[in-house]
Design a protein around this motif. Structure first.
Motif, short mmCIF file in Angstrom:
data_model
loop_
_atom_site.label_atom_id
_atom_site.label_comp_id
_atom_site.label_asym_id
_atom_site.label_seq_id
_atom_site.Cartn_x
_atom_site.Cartn_y
_atom_site.Cartn_z
N LEU A 128 0.83 -1.21 0.00
CA LEU A 128 0.00 0.00 0.00
C LEU A 128 0.86 1.26 0.00
O LEU A 128 0.37 2.35 -0.29
CB LEU A 128 -0.92 0.01 1.22
CG LEU A 128 -2.22 -0.79 1.10
CD1 LEU A 128 -2.95 -0.82 2.43
CD2 LEU A 128 -3.11 -0.21 0.01
N VAL A 129 2.14 1.11 0.33
CA VAL A 129 3.04 2.27 0.29
C VAL A 129 3.28 2.73 -1.15
O VAL A 129 3.55 3.91 -1.39
CB VAL A 129 4.37 1.90 0.97
CG1 VAL A 129 5.42 2.98 0.78
CG2 VAL A 129 4.15 1.65 2.45
N ALA A 130 3.16 1.82 -2.13
CA ALA A 130 3.50 2.14 -3.52
C ALA A 130 2.68 3.30 -4.09
O ALA A 130 3.26 4.29 -4.56
CB ALA A 130 3.37 0.90 -4.39
N PRO A 131 1.32 3.23 -4.08
CA PRO A 131 0.58 4.38 -4.64
C PRO A 131 0.78 5.67 -3.85
O PRO A 131 0.73 6.77 -4.41
CB PRO A 131 -0.88 3.92 -4.59
CG PRO A 131 -0.93 2.82 -3.59
CD PRO A 131 0.41 2.15 -3.67
N VAL A 132 1.04 5.55 -2.55
CA VAL A 132 1.30 6.74 -1.74
C VAL A 132 2.60 7.41 -2.18
O VAL A 132 2.68 8.64 -2.30
CB VAL A 132 1.36 6.37 -0.25
CG1 VAL A 132 1.75 7.58 0.59
CG2 VAL A 132 0.01 5.83 0.21
N THR A 133 3.63 6.60 -2.46
CA THR A 133 4.90 7.15 -2.90
C THR A 133 4.77 7.81 -4.27
O THR A 133 5.32 8.90 -4.51
CB THR A 133 5.97 6.05 -2.95
OG1 THR A 133 6.06 5.41 -1.67
CG2 THR A 133 7.32 6.61 -3.33
N VAL A 134 4.06 7.17 -5.18
CA VAL A 134 3.83 7.76 -6.51
C VAL A 134 3.09 9.09 -6.37
O VAL A 134 3.40 10.07 -7.05
CB VAL A 134 3.07 6.79 -7.41
CG1 VAL A 134 2.70 7.45 -8.73
CG2 VAL A 134 3.89 5.53 -7.66
N ALA A 135 2.10 9.12 -5.47
CA ALA A 135 1.34 10.36 -5.26
C ALA A 135 2.24 11.46 -4.72
O ALA A 135 2.15 12.62 -5.15
CB ALA A 135 0.19 10.10 -4.31
N ALA A 144 -1.44 14.49 -2.30
CA ALA A 144 -0.68 13.34 -1.83
C ALA A 144 -1.09 12.96 -0.41
O ALA A 144 -1.15 11.76 -0.07
CB ALA A 144 0.82 13.65 -1.88
N SER A 145 -1.39 13.96 0.41
CA SER A 145 -1.86 13.67 1.77
C SER A 145 -3.19 12.94 1.75
O SER A 145 -3.44 12.06 2.58
CB SER A 145 -1.98 14.97 2.57
OG SER A 145 -0.73 15.62 2.67
N LEU A 146 -4.06 13.29 0.81
CA LEU A 146 -5.34 12.59 0.69
C LEU A 146 -5.14 11.11 0.36
O LEU A 146 -5.81 10.23 0.91
CB LEU A 146 -6.21 13.25 -0.38
CG LEU A 146 -6.73 14.66 -0.07
CD1 LEU A 146 -7.57 15.18 -1.24
CD2 LEU A 146 -7.56 14.66 1.21
N ILE A 147 -4.21 10.82 -0.56
CA ILE A 147 -3.94 9.43 -0.91
C ILE A 147 -3.35 8.68 0.29
O ILE A 147 -3.73 7.53 0.57
CB ILE A 147 -2.98 9.36 -2.11
CG1 ILE A 147 -3.60 10.05 -3.34
CG2 ILE A 147 -2.65 7.91 -2.45
CD1 ILE A 147 -4.88 9.44 -3.82
N ALA A 148 -2.44 9.31 1.02
CA ALA A 148 -1.86 8.67 2.20
C ALA A 148 -2.93 8.40 3.26
O ALA A 148 -2.97 7.32 3.87
CB ALA A 148 -0.74 9.54 2.78
#
Length: 456
Positions: A128-135, A144-148
């Motif tokens: 789950l860290v992957a899309p957060v890092t891309v964001a 990006a904070s919303l995705i995290a």
């Protein structure tokens, strides 16, 4: 030949493939923009990896798992890619909200797949860290904070909504202790926050550097245009000389052939006189150009420093400029190639010194047999302790609390440093030794880089 070719008119709507407008006017405008094909490619990689992992667990390890549900969740990503590929041009740059929605979908899809295969007990939870890092790399801090936050909320819901962890024996499952699952969630939270902040910081530093280099390019282009004006004036006088000489010659011949009483004689005389006047003007420009050509192409070190400091005299600060040889330097100042970069950089440093100084700024140029140094010092508050280690970075802009309203040690300092380095020089900064106060900026070049060749 088709009708469009015969009519000589082609409508934009008739084009086979219309390129989308992207609004890229500078390097700054490209920041935070990611092409659609990048998201599509990453999603295909995720689909391939997820499918391979699910099939290996189901058939390679023989674990009992909801295969149909997992493949359906993976298929949702594949269908989204198919839709995006047909609905939009893959090379278009995504807008911020479009990228946010795509990454939100990827986060939900991955969370659903993990929940269907054990939830917090699944060791692949950290994916789950992957899309957060891309964001964090491609979106604004808010998005990006919303995705995290979305990833953490979905992970927090997994203890309530999840299927058992697949295991090797049919109709059996492994129930891990709640404390272990809490540790898994804590590890995910730490990973999400750490990778998001790290990626965002790297992305912000890159963005600031791109903006600063973009501004440096604009400044350098302006300086080069100004430097080219002298060469353009010489070319203009040379090119206009021949037609004006022809006009003058023809006018003189017509004047000789016409009777003085002819009504046209007065006009012919006027043409000849004006042609003479234009030739005299061009001759004056050419002579001035030749007389100052050495100044434009070659300039002594003392004259270069004086020229850089000239705009800042008379601004309420005693600005002193002097040039002197070092121990093994020649008595006469070396003659340098005229450099717009060096002039602009020295001018920027002098301007900052004048802005922060209390009463005095000293500019001292020295030279040895193999190097040139220009030292700029003031009697202001000096560099603040927290600013001094960061000088040279873009947008570092506070020298000291006593002079918050004066000067700017941010982008201008970065541009000047960049120009000095482009010309082969180095720069050093420090505060004056107490009890003296003030800042010192020193620039150093090898003499051979700036020195003008001897004229034969």
């Amino acid at each position: 030949m088709d009708d469009l070719a015969r009519d000589g008119h082609i409508d934009l709507d008739d084009a086979i493939f219309t390129l989308p407008p992207e609004g890229l006017g500078s390097a700054q405008s490209a920041l935070g923009r990611t092409r659609l094909r990048t998201f599509i490619t990453l999603r295909w990689l995720a689909v391939a990896g997820q499918t391979a992992a699910v099939l290996f667990v189901a058939f390679g390890l023989g674990f009992d798992m909801p295969l149909a549900l997992c493949l359906s969740i993976i298929a949702a990503s594949a269908w989204l890619n198919v839709f995006l590929s047909f609905a939009f041009q893959s090379q278009r740059l995504t807008r911020g909200w479009e990228a946010t929605l795509q990454l939100a979908f990827d986060t939900v899809q991955l969370a659903a797949l993990i929940a269907a295969t054990g939830g917090l007990s699944n060791p692949f939870l950290l994916l789950l860290v992957a899309p957060v890092t891309v964001a964090a790399l491609s979106l604004s801090s808010f998005r990006a904070s919303l995705i995290a936050l979305l990833a953490l909320v979905l992970a927090a819901l997994m203890p309530l909504i999840h299927l058992p962890l697949p295991w090797g024996v049919a109709n059996s499952s492994i129930a891990l202790p709640p404390l272990f699952q809490l540790g898994q969630f804590a590890a995910l939270a730490v990973g999400v926050v750490f990778f998001a902040l790290s990626a965002a910081r790297v992305s912000q530093d890159e963005a600031r550097l791109v903006r600063a280099l973009d501004a440096a390019g604009v400044v350098m282009a302006r300086e080069q245009r100004l430097s080219a004006l002298g060469a353009m004036s010489a070319m203009t006088t040379h090119e206009l000389g021949t037609p004006l000489a022809t006009i003058h010659l023809v006018a003189k011949e017509l004047q000789a052939d016409l009777d003085p009483e002819d009504p046209r004689a007065e006009d012919i005389i006027l043409i000849a006189e004006q042609a003479d006047r234009c030739r005299a003007i061009l001759a004056t420009i050419r002579e001035a150009r030749e007389a100052t050509d050495i100044v434009h192409a070659r300039i002594p070190l003392d004259a270069l420093v004086a020229e850089a400091a000239a705009p800042f005299k008379g601004l309420g600060v005693d600005l002193t400029v002097r040039a002197e040889p070092a121990e093994d330097g020649t008595p006469r100042a070396p003659t340098l190639k005229r450099s717009p970069e060096v002039l602009h950089a020295l001018g920027a440093f002098i301007e900052n010194a004048v802005s922060f100084a209390d009463t005095r700024v000293n500019v001292v140029a020295t030279w040895t047999a193999d190097q040139i140094m220009v030292t700029i010092s003031d009697d202001g508050p000096g560099f603040a302790a927290e600013v001094l280690p960061k000088l040279g970075e873009p947008y570092v802009s506070q020298r000291g609390e006593a002079h918050l309203g004066g000067g700017d040690m941010g982008l201008g300092f970065f541009i000047a440093k960049t120009l000095i380095e482009r010309t082969g020089g180095r720069i050093a900064t420090r505060n004056r030794t107490p009890p003296k106060k003030g800042a010192v900026v020193q620039t150093l070049w090898p003499l051979g880089i700036l020195q003008a060749p001897d004229l034969d």
